[in-house]
Design an enzyme around this catalytic site. Sequence first.
Site, PDB file in Angstrom:
ATOM      1  N   LYS A 137      23.353 -62.897 132.021  1.00  0.00           N
ATOM      2  CA  LYS A 137      22.908 -61.976 130.962  1.00  0.00           C
ATOM      3  C   LYS A 137      21.487 -61.520 131.270  1.00  0.00           C
ATOM      4  O   LYS A 137      20.576 -62.338 131.383  1.00  0.00           O
ATOM      5  CB  LYS A 137      22.965 -62.675 129.605  1.00  0.00           C
ATOM      6  CG  LYS A 137      22.282 -61.912 128.474  1.00  0.00           C
ATOM      7  CD  LYS A 137      22.441 -62.588 127.117  1.00  0.00           C
ATOM      8  CE  LYS A 137      21.598 -61.886 126.048  1.00  0.00           C
ATOM      9  NZ  LYS A 137      21.724 -62.505 124.712  1.00  0.00           N
ATOM     10  N   ASP A 145      15.392 -58.099 123.724  1.00  0.00           N
ATOM     11  CA  ASP A 145      16.414 -58.059 122.675  1.00  0.00           C
ATOM     12  C   ASP A 145      15.761 -57.890 121.308  1.00  0.00           C
ATOM     13  O   ASP A 145      15.300 -58.855 120.711  1.00  0.00           O
ATOM     14  CB  ASP A 145      17.240 -59.356 122.725  1.00  0.00           C
ATOM     15  CG  ASP A 145      18.374 -59.350 121.703  1.00  0.00           C
ATOM     16  OD1 ASP A 145      18.647 -58.272 121.128  1.00  0.00           O
ATOM     17  OD2 ASP A 145      18.987 -60.419 121.508  1.00  0.00           O
ATOM     18  N   LYS A 170      16.319 -57.553 114.550  1.00  0.00           N
ATOM     19  CA  LYS A 170      15.876 -58.927 114.284  1.00  0.00           C
ATOM     20  C   LYS A 170      14.643 -58.895 113.375  1.00  0.00           C
ATOM     21  O   LYS A 170      13.830 -57.976 113.486  1.00  0.00           O
ATOM     22  CB  LYS A 170      15.468 -59.612 115.596  1.00  0.00           C
ATOM     23  CG  LYS A 170      16.607 -60.051 116.481  1.00  0.00           C
ATOM     24  CD  LYS A 170      16.057 -60.782 117.700  1.00  0.00           C
ATOM     25  CE  LYS A 170      17.161 -61.101 118.694  1.00  0.00           C
ATOM     26  NZ  LYS A 170      18.123 -62.095 118.224  1.00  0.00           N
ATOM     27  N   ASP A 174      15.266 -63.008 127.380  1.00  0.00           N
ATOM     28  CA  ASP A 174      16.704 -62.799 127.225  1.00  0.00           C
ATOM     29  C   ASP A 174      17.387 -62.323 128.517  1.00  0.00           C
ATOM     30  O   ASP A 174      18.593 -62.110 128.536  1.00  0.00           O
ATOM     31  CB  ASP A 174      16.951 -61.813 126.070  1.00  0.00           C
ATOM     32  CG  ASP A 174      18.193 -62.149 125.270  1.00  0.00           C
ATOM     33  OD1 ASP A 174      18.661 -63.299 125.344  1.00  0.00           O
ATOM     34  OD2 ASP A 174      18.713 -61.257 124.573  1.00  0.00           O
ATOM     35  N   ASP A 188      23.205 -57.158 117.431  1.00  0.00           N
ATOM     36  CA  ASP A 188      22.398 -58.257 117.976  1.00  0.00           C
ATOM     37  C   ASP A 188      23.261 -59.257 118.755  1.00  0.00           C
ATOM     38  O   ASP A 188      22.737 -60.125 119.445  1.00  0.00           O
ATOM     39  CB  ASP A 188      21.642 -58.954 116.833  1.00  0.00           C
ATOM     40  CG  ASP A 188      20.492 -59.806 117.328  1.00  0.00           C
ATOM     41  OD1 ASP A 188      20.130 -59.672 118.518  1.00  0.00           O
ATOM     42  OD2 ASP A 188      19.956 -60.592 116.533  1.00  0.00           O
ATOM     43  N   ARG A 236      27.115 -60.923 124.737  1.00  0.00           N
ATOM     44  CA  ARG A 236      28.542 -61.046 125.034  1.00  0.00           C
ATOM     45  C   ARG A 236      29.137 -59.714 125.461  1.00  0.00           C
ATOM     46  O   ARG A 236      30.128 -59.676 126.186  1.00  0.00           O
ATOM     47  CB  ARG A 236      29.269 -61.657 123.831  1.00  0.00           C
ATOM     48  CG  ARG A 236      29.147 -60.857 122.568  1.00  0.00           C
ATOM     49  CD  ARG A 236      29.464 -61.687 121.331  1.00  0.00           C
ATOM     50  NE  ARG A 236      28.418 -62.665 121.040  1.00  0.00           N
ATOM     51  CZ  ARG A 236      28.471 -63.558 120.056  1.00  0.00           C
ATOM     52  NH1 ARG A 236      29.527 -63.606 119.278  1.00  0.00           N
ATOM     53  NH2 ARG A 236      27.489 -64.407 119.851  1.00  0.00           N
TER      54      ARG A 236
HETATM   55  N1  BES Z   1      19.305 -63.396 122.559  1.00  0.00           N
HETATM   56  C1  BES Z   1      19.879 -63.860 121.351  1.00  0.00           C
HETATM   57  C2  BES Z   1      20.050 -65.368 121.305  1.00  0.00           C
HETATM   58  C3  BES Z   1      18.788 -66.179 121.271  1.00  0.00           C
HETATM   59  C4  BES Z   1      18.245 -66.570 120.065  1.00  0.00           C
HETATM   60  C5  BES Z   1      18.183 -66.594 122.431  1.00  0.00           C
HETATM   61  C6  BES Z   1      17.093 -67.337 120.038  1.00  0.00           C
HETATM   62  C7  BES Z   1      17.022 -67.357 122.412  1.00  0.00           C
HETATM   63  C8  BES Z   1      16.484 -67.735 121.210  1.00  0.00           C
HETATM   64  C9  BES Z   1      21.250 -63.236 121.140  1.00  0.00           C
HETATM   65  O1  BES Z   1      21.426 -61.971 121.671  1.00  0.00           O
HETATM   66  C10 BES Z   1      21.472 -63.120 119.681  1.00  0.00           C
HETATM   67  O2  BES Z   1      20.786 -62.360 119.052  1.00  0.00           O
HETATM   68  N2  BES Z   1      22.431 -63.872 119.181  1.00  0.00           N
HETATM   69  C11 BES Z   1      22.755 -63.847 117.791  1.00  0.00           C
HETATM   70  C12 BES Z   1      24.261 -63.864 117.690  1.00  0.00           C
HETATM   71  C13 BES Z   1      24.768 -63.442 116.348  1.00  0.00           C
HETATM   72  C14 BES Z   1      24.354 -62.040 116.009  1.00  0.00           C
HETATM   73  C15 BES Z   1      26.272 -63.566 116.358  1.00  0.00           C
HETATM   74  C16 BES Z   1      22.138 -65.087 117.146  1.00  0.00           C
HETATM   75  O3  BES Z   1      22.010 -66.111 117.788  1.00  0.00           O
HETATM   76  O4  BES Z   1      21.751 -64.976 115.983  1.00  0.00           O
HETATM   77 ZN    ZN Z   2      20.239 -61.476 123.272  1.00  0.00          ZN
HETATM   78 MN    MN Z   3      20.795 -60.447 120.311  1.00  0.00          MN
END
Ligand code: BES
Ligand code: ZN
Ligand code: MN
Length: 499
Positions: free
Chosen positions: A262, A267, A274, A285, A344, A348
């Site tokens: 990834k 992000d 966010k 990220d 967000d 995936r």
């Molecule tokens: N890049 C984030 C995940 C992340 C969070 C990495 C904190 C490092 C520290 C990912 O893209 C994300 O935003 N995931 C969401 C998924 C949700 C929207 C289903 C999350 O973890 O809230």
């Molecule tokens: Zn992310």
């Molecule tokens: Mn994200």
Amino acid sequence: MNMPKLKISSAPKVNEKTVLVLAAVTDGNKIQPANTVFSSTLFADSVFETDLAPVGASTEAEALVRVQLPSNQGATILTAVVGTTFKANPFSSFGSSWREIGGAIARKLSDVESIVVDFGIEDPTVLAEVVEGLFLGAYEPKTFKTSKSKFALKQITVVSNLRLSKAELNHAETVARAVHATRDLTNLPANHLHPADLAKAAQKAASGIETLTVKVLDEKQLIAEGFGGISAVGAGAKHAPRLVHLSYRPKGAKKSLALVGKGITFDTGGLSLKPAASMLGMKYDMTGAAVVLHSIIAIAQLEMKLNVDAYMCIAENMPSGSATRPNDVITMRNKKTVEVINTDAEGRLVLADGLSLASESKPDLIVDVATLTGAVTVALGDRTAGLMGTTGGVIAVEDAAEAAGEPVWVLPMPIELKQSLHSEIADQVNAKYGASGGTILGAWFLSEFIGTGKDGAPLPWAHLDIAGVADNDTSAYGFTPKGGTGAMVRTLINLAEGM
Ligand code: BES
Ligand code: ZN
Ligand code: MN
């Protein structure tokens, strides 16, 4: 990159500039209680006994003090004493190791030009681990500070009657270089590393390695070739997405490994923006992409006899008038459709295309590496990666991680959690508000993009969720600095080696 020279010697020369590193260890794993004998083979004639407790020396792991010890061979030697107590944890098989001790020494004494590490090492495994740790810890972070760094470490000498072969030393150094390069790349702020820059960094890193070819797809080619996930995530950004395919083809290889990373250079969450505090650290990220890049580089440099492909799925996730909206339906590389519920959950989407492409050549094993979910940190903390996938894939990665001493933990993929992916309008959604088991749901989503083998079953696959371990935002420990850690590079290199 400033990698110090490392040699192993039974009788190194020391002078007043040398810092001699002693430890509260006499042989093997036997640990002396605090304030007894600190022995050094350099002082073999008269093993000196000094009560070091008054100067604060302790056997506590990583406790390091610098003391002026009595002169030897006419020179006064500044001596550092490092504690090496392995803290036993009956609840975990993961714990401190000689790698961590070597790492702590190189890290804490990186302001010294030359160190001589003298523990009376007589066990080849201990020697190999200490050497690995010394290299991993001897890391000088690249910063944008106008003041000069204090990093001075040029020479490390490990005192032992044992020897490591040239190949073994080269192996340890190559692996550590890959870890350091991963840290460097992940530490770059997003305004210094746009998607095209990350693609260029891959080309630069691979240049000069004859067995390694690099192909970069730009935003137009991505759309033309059906990469709907990467294109949709990159749609809101001024800086267009990329897909980098690195291909290592040595002579005589039979097996094949595909690595998918990834590579979100930043992000923001996209239109599902966010909150401000959660956006901090999102420059990391793209760590999965950096990990697969520097793993394949090391695999090629070490001339392993295995075909390896690495796919870096690169985009910047930004909100704008051209960004993908919640409820948009997109078509992925493998023709499956996805309703985007949450922009967000972008990792995936880019990985789905990478996994689809990786599946097209039906490799023996596919491993993806991604900072995918905050939920993995809720479950496992920030030093243990989440591992999911097919049984065979999971076992292979778990074994490789154990040998590397990198903590991973297997999460199950119970079938009922998959139901949260149901969409009324498309083959599946990318996320669901209020769904539990977020890390597992991420893995279920990805599983839809793993191609099938001859038997109709999914290809062997493992998914590493490194959202917790990619960066260290507390303080440095063992061989791990603050910031980007380079975690999982050593696991992937081990994995390739095992194949
Ligand atoms: N890049 C984030 C995940 C992340 C969070 C990495 C904190 C490092 C520290 C990912 O893209 C994300 O935003 N995931 C969401 C998924 C949700 C929207 C289903 C999350 O973890 O809230
Ligand atoms: Zn992310
Ligand atoms: Mn994200």
